[in-house]
Design an enzyme around this catalytic site. Structure first.
Site, PDB file in Angstrom:
ATOM      1  N   ALA A  24       0.817  -1.212   0.000  1.00  0.00           N
ATOM      2  CA  ALA A  24       0.000   0.000   0.000  1.00  0.00           C
ATOM      3  C   ALA A  24       0.851   1.262   0.000  1.00  0.00           C
ATOM      4  O   ALA A  24       0.403   2.324   0.425  1.00  0.00           O
ATOM      5  CB  ALA A  24      -0.930   0.005   1.210  1.00  0.00           C
ATOM      6  N   ALA A  55       3.235   4.063  -2.291  1.00  0.00           N
ATOM      7  CA  ALA A  55       2.791   5.004  -3.318  1.00  0.00           C
ATOM      8  C   ALA A  55       2.363   4.300  -4.598  1.00  0.00           C
ATOM      9  O   ALA A  55       1.315   4.621  -5.178  1.00  0.00           O
ATOM     10  CB  ALA A  55       3.906   6.011  -3.611  1.00  0.00           C
ATOM     11  N   ASP A 106      -1.135  -4.668   3.117  1.00  0.00           N
ATOM     12  CA  ASP A 106       0.208  -4.208   3.472  1.00  0.00           C
ATOM     13  C   ASP A 106       0.601  -4.806   4.819  1.00  0.00           C
ATOM     14  O   ASP A 106      -0.261  -5.182   5.616  1.00  0.00           O
ATOM     15  CB  ASP A 106       0.259  -2.679   3.545  1.00  0.00           C
ATOM     16  N   ARG A 112      13.318   2.486  -4.657  1.00  0.00           N
ATOM     17  CA  ARG A 112      14.643   3.052  -4.922  1.00  0.00           C
ATOM     18  C   ARG A 112      14.818   4.410  -4.264  1.00  0.00           C
ATOM     19  O   ARG A 112      13.899   5.208  -4.185  1.00  0.00           O
ATOM     20  CB  ARG A 112      14.874   3.214  -6.432  1.00  0.00           C
ATOM     21  N   ASN A 147      14.303  -7.527  -1.602  1.00  0.00           N
ATOM     22  CA  ASN A 147      12.967  -7.746  -2.156  1.00  0.00           C
ATOM     23  C   ASN A 147      12.673  -9.184  -2.560  1.00  0.00           C
ATOM     24  O   ASN A 147      11.500  -9.560  -2.663  1.00  0.00           O
ATOM     25  CB  ASN A 147      12.750  -6.818  -3.349  1.00  0.00           C
ATOM     26  N   ILE A 169       5.426  -5.851 -10.016  1.00  0.00           N
ATOM     27  CA  ILE A 169       5.976  -4.506 -10.172  1.00  0.00           C
ATOM     28  C   ILE A 169       7.254  -4.343  -9.350  1.00  0.00           C
ATOM     29  O   ILE A 169       8.119  -3.537  -9.675  1.00  0.00           O
ATOM     30  CB  ILE A 169       4.939  -3.443  -9.767  1.00  0.00           C
ATOM     31  N   SER A 170       7.414  -5.123  -8.299  1.00  0.00           N
ATOM     32  CA  SER A 170       8.563  -5.003  -7.405  1.00  0.00           C
ATOM     33  C   SER A 170       9.874  -5.094  -8.180  1.00  0.00           C
ATOM     34  O   SER A 170      10.011  -5.879  -9.120  1.00  0.00           O
ATOM     35  CB  SER A 170       8.526  -6.113  -6.350  1.00  0.00           C
ATOM     36  N   ASN A 171      10.856  -4.294  -7.762  1.00  0.00           N
ATOM     37  CA  ASN A 171      12.164  -4.270  -8.410  1.00  0.00           C
ATOM     38  C   ASN A 171      13.196  -5.131  -7.687  1.00  0.00           C
ATOM     39  O   ASN A 171      13.085  -5.338  -6.485  1.00  0.00           O
ATOM     40  CB  ASN A 171      12.675  -2.825  -8.466  1.00  0.00           C
ATOM     41  N   ASP A 192       7.782   1.527 -19.328  1.00  0.00           N
ATOM     42  CA  ASP A 192       8.853   2.089 -20.148  1.00  0.00           C
ATOM     43  C   ASP A 192       8.327   2.594 -21.486  1.00  0.00           C
ATOM     44  O   ASP A 192       8.783   3.622 -21.999  1.00  0.00           O
ATOM     45  CB  ASP A 192       9.944   1.045 -20.367  1.00  0.00           C
ATOM     46  N   ARG A 252       6.749   5.951 -20.982  1.00  0.00           N
ATOM     47  CA  ARG A 252       7.776   6.996 -20.902  1.00  0.00           C
ATOM     48  C   ARG A 252       8.337   7.305 -22.285  1.00  0.00           C
ATOM     49  O   ARG A 252       8.600   8.478 -22.619  1.00  0.00           O
ATOM     50  CB  ARG A 252       8.877   6.540 -19.940  1.00  0.00           C
TER      51      ARG A 252
END
Length: 313
Positions: free
Chosen positions: A8, A10, A32, A82, A95, A118-120, A148, A151
């Site tokens: 939960a 951003a 969360d 990040r 992660n 979505i986690s990096n 990407d 963007r």
């Protein structure tokens, strides 16, 4: 339809908010580990929905996976974001355990769910979720390419002074500052190659700006971006739940496609009710294929770190 968003923060909250505003599901669960954050953000969204004519069931939960039971799609955003100076790869040790644990807990209550990661570092986390869960390959999808490509379209629209809605543009390869590949050759404006409007130097700058799009925002904001990643997650959820069959660059398992195997990497795929349903072959040039192979080598090296973490992959 039911969607669970895990994390939960951003990005997760923005993803859930987009799903609610567009009424993509009958029920949304925001989960969360931090006490109160998902309940608070869910209540805030519910209050906003009364002003937006949205009618959807929204539940916030602190680590209660039973509330996620029966989810059709699960979006995993959990993990450390990040900070300035960090690469996505710096996050792997932290992660990996989080993503693996979340996947296992979700599957206890939603064994038929489709997962969007979505986690990096996203490519490696997608590979981890797929391999550790034993799920069919079509049900584990990484987000990178959708974000990407958004963007890429943004920077193209600024260079062309046109609406991004007139553009078709795709980014393939890894979701990293040095591994993504904006396909300028295939980008079009109203069906016309953008190279007809922009010179080579401008196109190279657009591609370079795209590749560091995430790092640029991290430097400006002080943490990872959230509006576009959250919207990209909801965009993928919509194509799946509404069986839209959109072609969206996504991180999926390759088994010989694009010359690569045993790796999750960004390629154009059809997203529908079964998850990813088809990989589209863009017929890369020799130069593009070489860049894709280099991207795969970098992601494969990152995946190799998983074997040192003792997390059962």
């Amino acid at each position: 339809m039911k969607v669970t968003v895990v994390g939960a923060g951003a990005v997760g909250a923005t993803c859930a908010d987009n799903i609610v505003r567009r009424e993509l599901a009958h029920e949304v669960v925001l989960l969360d580990i931090k006490e109160g954050i998902s309940e608070g953000k869910s209540l805030d969204m519910l209050q906003a929905s009364t002003l937006l004519d949205c009618d959807i069931k929204l539940i916030g939960s602190t680590n209660d996976y039973e509330k996620t039971a029966g989810s059709d799609v699960v979006v995993i955003t959990s993990g450390l974001p990040r900070k300035p100076g960090m690469t996505r790869e710096d996050l792997i040790g932290i992660n990996a355990g989080i993503v693996k644990g979340v996947t296992e807990n979700i599957l206890k209550y939603s064994p038929d769910a489709i997962f969007i990661i979505i986690s990096n570092p996203m490519d490696t986390m997608t590979y981890l979720a797929l391999k550790s869960s034993g799920l069919p390959k079509n049900r584990v999808i990484g987000l990178g390419g959708a974000l990407d490509s958004a963007r890429f379209k943004t920077y193209l629209s600024l260079a062309l002074n046109c609406s991004p809605n007139d553009l078709q543009a795709s980014v393939i390869g890894g979701h990293g500052d040095t591994t993504m590949i904006p396909l300028t050759r295939l980008a079009t404006k109203a069906g016309v190659p953008v190279s007809n409007f922009l010179d080579e130097e401008t196109l190279k700058k657009v591609a370079a700006d795209t590749m560091v799009g995430g790092a640029t925002l991290t430097g400006l904001i002080g943490t990872s971006a959230w509006y576009a990643p959250g919207a990209a997650g909801a965009y993928m959820v919509e194509s799946i739940l509404r069986d839209q069959k959109r072609v969206i660059p996504s991180c999926v398992l390759l088994e010989g496609e694009y010359g690569q195997s045993d790796i999750c990497l960004g390629v154009p795929v059809v997203l529908g009710k079964n998850g990813w349903e088809e990989i589209i072959d863009y017929k890369l040039t020799d130069e593009e294929q070489a860049a894709f192979n280099k991207s795969a080598d970098a992601v494969r090296n990152m995946n190799g770190v998983l074997s040192t973490l003792n997390i059962g992959v």
